[in-house]
Design an enzyme around this catalytic site. Structure first.
Site, PDB file in Angstrom:
ATOM      1  N   LYS A   1       0.823  -1.215   0.000  1.00 23.87           N
ATOM      2  CA  LYS A   1       0.000   0.000   0.000  1.00 23.87           C
ATOM      3  C   LYS A   1       0.856   1.264   0.000  1.00 23.87           C
ATOM      4  O   LYS A   1       0.567   2.234   0.677  1.00 23.87           O
ATOM      5  CB  LYS A   1      -0.939  -0.013   1.203  1.00 23.87           C
ATOM      6  N   CYS A   2       1.905   1.249  -0.794  1.00 22.50           N
ATOM      7  CA  CYS A   2       2.881   2.329  -0.847  1.00 22.50           C
ATOM      8  C   CYS A   2       2.830   2.977  -2.229  1.00 22.50           C
ATOM      9  O   CYS A   2       2.489   2.320  -3.213  1.00 22.50           O
ATOM     10  CB  CYS A   2       4.274   1.730  -0.594  1.00 22.50           C
TER      11      CYS A   2
END
Length: 167
Positions: A40-41
């Site tokens: 989730k970057c």
């Protein structure tokens, strides 16, 4: 390119995604690209280039190893099952994704404690700055360190890989 050949990491144990113990010695003779990954970057699309490198060089003695890490703003919150499914279905990842690790602090994984001794191209060593910090480890034990924003297929990373591939 700055390297630090004093980092010897081949015999440091770590856990694979299924909980078994492995070491980098299990990949003896290969050029390794070790990366702390997160789902989730903003840099998560680098999975695509990592997989492209694996497919391009895998049969020539190269191996990407992903180490999920949740230390940077909670960007890898899932279970190992969720992480593996995400990597496979979203990015088509075929390279090994290991068990979650901490890369900084007193509870950092021993492998990362050793890798952090290597200097990057600017001469900096020390803490992992963010998700997707990259380490190219040659069969001779040289470590080439690249910051997270350096894409996996950047010329300097490809050059470090190609220079050390078995002929």
């Amino acid at each position: 390119m700055t390297t630090d050949s004093t980092v010897d990491v081949h015999d440091i144990p770590f856990l694979t995604a299924d909980g078994s113990t492995a070491t980098l010695a299990d990949y003896a003779g290969k050029v390794l690209l070790i990366v702390n990954v997160a789902s989730k970057c903003g840099l998560t699309p680098q999975y695509e280039q990592l997989e492209q490198l694996q497919r391009a060089y895998g049969d020539r003695g190269f191996q990407v190893l992903g180490f999920p890490c949740n230390q940077f703003m909670g960007q890898e919150p899932g279970s190992m099952e969720e992480i593996l499914e995400y990597c496979a279905t979203t990015w088509g990842v075929s390279f090994p994704v290991m068990d979650k690790v901490k890369v900084n602090g007193s509870h950092a994984a021993p492998l990362y404690k050793a890798l952090k001794k290597a200097k990057n191209v600017e001469g900096a060593k020390g803490p992992i700055m963010w998700n997707f910090e990259k380490f190219v480890l040659t069969p001779s034990g040289e470590v080439h360190r690249f910051r997270p924003q350096t894409k996996p297929d950047a010329p300097e990373i490809v050059a470090a890989i190609e220079a050390s591939l078995p002929h």
